[in-house]
Design a protein around this motif. Structure first.
Motif, PDB file in Angstrom:
ATOM      1  N   ILE A  79       3.240   7.723  -1.647  1.00  0.00           N
ATOM      2  CA  ILE A  79       1.835   7.471  -1.973  1.00  0.00           C
ATOM      3  C   ILE A  79       1.312   6.385  -1.045  1.00  0.00           C
ATOM      4  O   ILE A  79       1.971   5.352  -0.851  1.00  0.00           O
ATOM      5  CB  ILE A  79       1.690   7.010  -3.438  1.00  0.00           C
ATOM      6  CG1 ILE A  79       1.962   8.174  -4.397  1.00  0.00           C
ATOM      7  CG2 ILE A  79       0.302   6.431  -3.692  1.00  0.00           C
ATOM      8  CD1 ILE A  79       1.983   7.760  -5.856  1.00  0.00           C
ATOM      9  N   TYR A  80       0.127   6.620  -0.464  1.00  0.00           N
ATOM     10  CA  TYR A  80      -0.540   5.607   0.358  1.00  0.00           C
ATOM     11  C   TYR A  80      -1.860   5.232  -0.309  1.00  0.00           C
ATOM     12  O   TYR A  80      -2.719   6.090  -0.517  1.00  0.00           O
ATOM     13  CB  TYR A  80      -0.795   6.133   1.771  1.00  0.00           C
ATOM     14  CG  TYR A  80      -1.616   5.195   2.613  1.00  0.00           C
ATOM     15  CD1 TYR A  80      -1.128   3.935   2.958  1.00  0.00           C
ATOM     16  CD2 TYR A  80      -2.902   5.544   3.030  1.00  0.00           C
ATOM     17  CE1 TYR A  80      -1.884   3.065   3.725  1.00  0.00           C
ATOM     18  CE2 TYR A  80      -3.660   4.687   3.804  1.00  0.00           C
ATOM     19  CZ  TYR A  80      -3.157   3.443   4.149  1.00  0.00           C
ATOM     20  OH  TYR A  80      -3.899   2.569   4.883  1.00  0.00           O
ATOM     21  N   TYR A  81      -2.015   3.955  -0.645  1.00  0.00           N
ATOM     22  CA  TYR A  81      -3.206   3.486  -1.342  1.00  0.00           C
ATOM     23  C   TYR A  81      -4.318   3.215  -0.336  1.00  0.00           C
ATOM     24  O   TYR A  81      -4.164   2.406   0.584  1.00  0.00           O
ATOM     25  CB  TYR A  81      -2.888   2.222  -2.131  1.00  0.00           C
ATOM     26  CG  TYR A  81      -2.093   2.499  -3.376  1.00  0.00           C
ATOM     27  CD1 TYR A  81      -2.706   2.767  -4.586  1.00  0.00           C
ATOM     28  CD2 TYR A  81      -0.697   2.507  -3.318  1.00  0.00           C
ATOM     29  CE1 TYR A  81      -1.965   3.033  -5.723  1.00  0.00           C
ATOM     30  CE2 TYR A  81       0.055   2.773  -4.454  1.00  0.00           C
ATOM     31  CZ  TYR A  81      -0.584   3.043  -5.643  1.00  0.00           C
ATOM     32  OH  TYR A  81       0.158   3.308  -6.763  1.00  0.00           O
ATOM     33  N   ILE A  82      -5.439   3.869  -0.545  1.00  0.00           N
ATOM     34  CA  ILE A  82      -6.621   3.607   0.274  1.00  0.00           C
ATOM     35  C   ILE A  82      -7.661   2.815  -0.509  1.00  0.00           C
ATOM     36  O   ILE A  82      -8.680   2.401   0.036  1.00  0.00           O
ATOM     37  CB  ILE A  82      -7.236   4.928   0.791  1.00  0.00           C
ATOM     38  CG1 ILE A  82      -7.572   5.866  -0.381  1.00  0.00           C
ATOM     39  CG2 ILE A  82      -6.306   5.619   1.758  1.00  0.00           C
ATOM     40  CD1 ILE A  82      -8.206   7.170   0.056  1.00  0.00           C
ATOM     41  N   GLY A  83      -7.402   2.601  -1.789  1.00  0.00           N
ATOM     42  CA  GLY A  83      -8.265   1.790  -2.654  1.00  0.00           C
ATOM     43  C   GLY A  83      -7.433   0.714  -3.348  1.00  0.00           C
ATOM     44  O   GLY A  83      -6.325   0.386  -2.926  1.00  0.00           O
ATOM     45  N   PHE A  84      -7.973   0.151  -4.422  1.00  0.00           N
ATOM     46  CA  PHE A  84      -7.238  -0.841  -5.199  1.00  0.00           C
ATOM     47  C   PHE A  84      -6.082  -0.173  -5.928  1.00  0.00           C
ATOM     48  O   PHE A  84      -6.151   0.973  -6.318  1.00  0.00           O
ATOM     49  CB  PHE A  84      -8.162  -1.507  -6.231  1.00  0.00           C
ATOM     50  CG  PHE A  84      -9.250  -2.338  -5.627  1.00  0.00           C
ATOM     51  CD1 PHE A  84      -8.989  -3.598  -5.101  1.00  0.00           C
ATOM     52  CD2 PHE A  84     -10.555  -1.859  -5.597  1.00  0.00           C
ATOM     53  CE1 PHE A  84     -10.002  -4.360  -4.551  1.00  0.00           C
ATOM     54  CE2 PHE A  84     -11.572  -2.617  -5.051  1.00  0.00           C
ATOM     55  CZ  PHE A  84     -11.298  -3.863  -4.522  1.00  0.00           C
ATOM     56  N   ARG A  85      -5.017  -0.928  -6.150  1.00  0.00           N
ATOM     57  CA  ARG A  85      -3.918  -0.428  -6.959  1.00  0.00           C
ATOM     58  C   ARG A  85      -4.357  -0.297  -8.413  1.00  0.00           C
ATOM     59  O   ARG A  85      -5.172  -1.027  -8.875  1.00  0.00           O
ATOM     60  CB  ARG A  85      -2.724  -1.375  -6.886  1.00  0.00           C
ATOM     61  CG  ARG A  85      -1.825  -1.108  -5.685  1.00  0.00           C
ATOM     62  CD  ARG A  85      -0.599  -1.965  -5.777  1.00  0.00           C
ATOM     63  NE  ARG A  85       0.329  -1.603  -4.729  1.00  0.00           N
ATOM     64  CZ  ARG A  85       1.227  -0.622  -4.831  1.00  0.00           C
ATOM     65  NH1 ARG A  85       1.328   0.064  -5.950  1.00  0.00           N
ATOM     66  NH2 ARG A  85       2.040  -0.338  -3.840  1.00  0.00           N
ATOM     67  N   ASP A  95       0.795  -1.223   0.000  1.00  0.00           N
ATOM     68  CA  ASP A  95       0.000   0.000   0.000  1.00  0.00           C
ATOM     69  C   ASP A  95       0.831   1.278   0.000  1.00  0.00           C
ATOM     70  O   ASP A  95       0.313   2.364   0.241  1.00  0.00           O
ATOM     71  CB  ASP A  95      -0.962   0.010   1.195  1.00  0.00           C
ATOM     72  CG  ASP A  95      -0.247  -0.255   2.515  1.00  0.00           C
ATOM     73  OD1 ASP A  95       0.980  -0.473   2.498  1.00  0.00           O
ATOM     74  OD2 ASP A  95      -0.921  -0.254   3.568  1.00  0.00           O
ATOM     75  N   PHE A  96       2.143   1.177  -0.275  1.00  0.00           N
ATOM     76  CA  PHE A  96       3.004   2.355  -0.314  1.00  0.00           C
ATOM     77  C   PHE A  96       3.855   2.359  -1.572  1.00  0.00           C
ATOM     78  O   PHE A  96       4.394   1.324  -1.974  1.00  0.00           O
ATOM     79  CB  PHE A  96       3.943   2.404   0.905  1.00  0.00           C
ATOM     80  CG  PHE A  96       3.352   3.102   2.095  1.00  0.00           C
ATOM     81  CD1 PHE A  96       3.358   4.484   2.194  1.00  0.00           C
ATOM     82  CD2 PHE A  96       2.794   2.369   3.131  1.00  0.00           C
ATOM     83  CE1 PHE A  96       2.817   5.124   3.293  1.00  0.00           C
ATOM     84  CE2 PHE A  96       2.251   2.988   4.235  1.00  0.00           C
ATOM     85  CZ  PHE A  96       2.260   4.370   4.316  1.00  0.00           C
ATOM     86  N   ASP A  97       3.978   3.547  -2.194  1.00  0.00           N
ATOM     87  CA  ASP A  97       4.893   3.774  -3.307  1.00  0.00           C
ATOM     88  C   ASP A  97       5.797   4.968  -2.991  1.00  0.00           C
ATOM     89  O   ASP A  97       5.403   5.868  -2.241  1.00  0.00           O
ATOM     90  CB  ASP A  97       4.131   4.093  -4.609  1.00  0.00           C
ATOM     91  CG  ASP A  97       3.529   2.860  -5.248  1.00  0.00           C
ATOM     92  OD1 ASP A  97       3.785   1.742  -4.756  1.00  0.00           O
ATOM     93  OD2 ASP A  97       2.787   3.018  -6.234  1.00  0.00           O
ATOM     94  N   PHE A  98       6.984   4.957  -3.570  1.00  0.00           N
ATOM     95  CA  PHE A  98       7.848   6.132  -3.539  1.00  0.00           C
ATOM     96  C   PHE A  98       7.603   6.921  -4.810  1.00  0.00           C
ATOM     97  O   PHE A  98       7.450   6.365  -5.897  1.00  0.00           O
ATOM     98  CB  PHE A  98       9.315   5.726  -3.457  1.00  0.00           C
ATOM     99  CG  PHE A  98      10.268   6.882  -3.548  1.00  0.00           C
ATOM    100  CD1 PHE A  98      10.397   7.782  -2.507  1.00  0.00           C
ATOM    101  CD2 PHE A  98      11.028   7.076  -4.699  1.00  0.00           C
ATOM    102  CE1 PHE A  98      11.280   8.846  -2.587  1.00  0.00           C
ATOM    103  CE2 PHE A  98      11.911   8.138  -4.787  1.00  0.00           C
ATOM    104  CZ  PHE A  98      12.037   9.030  -3.739  1.00  0.00           C
ATOM    105  N   LEU A  99       7.555   8.241  -4.686  1.00  0.00           N
ATOM    106  CA  LEU A  99       7.196   9.124  -5.796  1.00  0.00           C
ATOM    107  C   LEU A  99       8.296  10.144  -6.047  1.00  0.00           C
ATOM    108  O   LEU A  99       8.824  10.738  -5.106  1.00  0.00           O
ATOM    109  CB  LEU A  99       5.893   9.854  -5.445  1.00  0.00           C
ATOM    110  CG  LEU A  99       5.525  11.113  -6.227  1.00  0.00           C
ATOM    111  CD1 LEU A  99       5.092  10.745  -7.644  1.00  0.00           C
ATOM    112  CD2 LEU A  99       4.420  11.888  -5.520  1.00  0.00           C
ATOM    113  N   ILE A 100       8.643  10.353  -7.311  1.00  0.00           N
ATOM    114  CA  ILE A 100       9.516  11.453  -7.701  1.00  0.00           C
ATOM    115  C   ILE A 100       8.919  12.102  -8.936  1.00  0.00           C
ATOM    116  O   ILE A 100       8.425  11.411  -9.838  1.00  0.00           O
ATOM    117  CB  ILE A 100      10.960  10.979  -7.963  1.00  0.00           C
ATOM    118  CG1 ILE A 100      11.857  12.179  -8.262  1.00  0.00           C
ATOM    119  CG2 ILE A 100      11.018   9.951  -9.089  1.00  0.00           C
ATOM    120  CD1 ILE A 100      13.330  11.864  -8.236  1.00  0.00           C
TER     121      ILE A 100
END
Length: 212
Positions: A206-212, A170-175
């Protein structure tokens, strides 16, 4: 083609469509990012023509997906803009609270690449002018509040792009990197139409609160 193969393809296509329909539309994720701006004021003889004013950007965003590739986004961001004097070592610093709204196009899986384009509305929080002016060998320190000299509202266009890398489920790194160009005259200068522009680079999560 064998009927069994045709049937299998149709079933796979139907399952894929059903899965996509279950995922979208949805409020997909929220994100937090921070970075820096290189800003300038164009169409004015009172400021340097290049983006020489440096500041920070802090933002929180939300994403509403329409499909795996297309989504809508909105952010609430603190942005430092402004410009440098073309002669003296003086910077005009403009602090804004901005609301960008944009369309996001994404491709790939991990890493995932994206492009954005949209508009922003920003309200001026405050403006200062700081630096030094050398005249006839004398140094004069400048530290002025100049909020009243500038328009309280700015509206413009934005564009950008970047990459996300999966860290956890549920986490991504963003640039990301982006540019903006103001459409409104921000200062009452006779014979000129000064407008904001800036380039920014930021990173965040990024924190996903729904489906990827």
């Amino acid at each position: 083609m064998n009927r069994k193969i045709i049937f299998a393809i149709l079933v796979a296509s139907l399952l894929s469509f059903t899965s996509e329909a279950q995922k979208h539309p949805q409020l997909r994720y929220i994100s937090l990012d921070a970075g820096f701006n290189m800003a300038g004021i164009r169409s004015s003889g009172n400021y340097d023509n290049h983006a020489k004013n440096y500041g920070v950007r802090l933002g929180v965003s939300g994403n509403y997906s329409l499909s795996d590739q297309i989504s809508l986004g909105a952010a609430l961001a603190f942005e430092q803009k402004g410009a440098a004097d073309p002669v003296y070592d003086i910077n005009t610093n403009l602090n804004y609270l901005a609301l960008p709204v944009y369309i996001k196009l994404a491709a790939g899986s991990d890493p995932r690449l994206f492009l954005t384009t949209g508009v922003y509305v920003a309200t001026l929080l405050n403006a200062t002018r700081r630096g030094e002016r050398f005249i006839s060998g004398q140094s004069n320190a400048i530290n002025e509040k100049v909020t009243a000299e500038f328009s309280p509202l700015d509206i413009g266009l934005t564009a950008g792009g970047g990459m996300t890398v999966r860290l956890y489920d549920d986490f991504d790194f963003l640039i990301s990197a982006g540019i903006s160009a103001g459409l409104l005259k921000i200062e009452d200068t006779p014979g000129h139409s000064p407008k904001n522009y800036h380039i920014n680079i930021s990173a965040g999560y990024i924190y996903y609160i729904g489906f990827r």
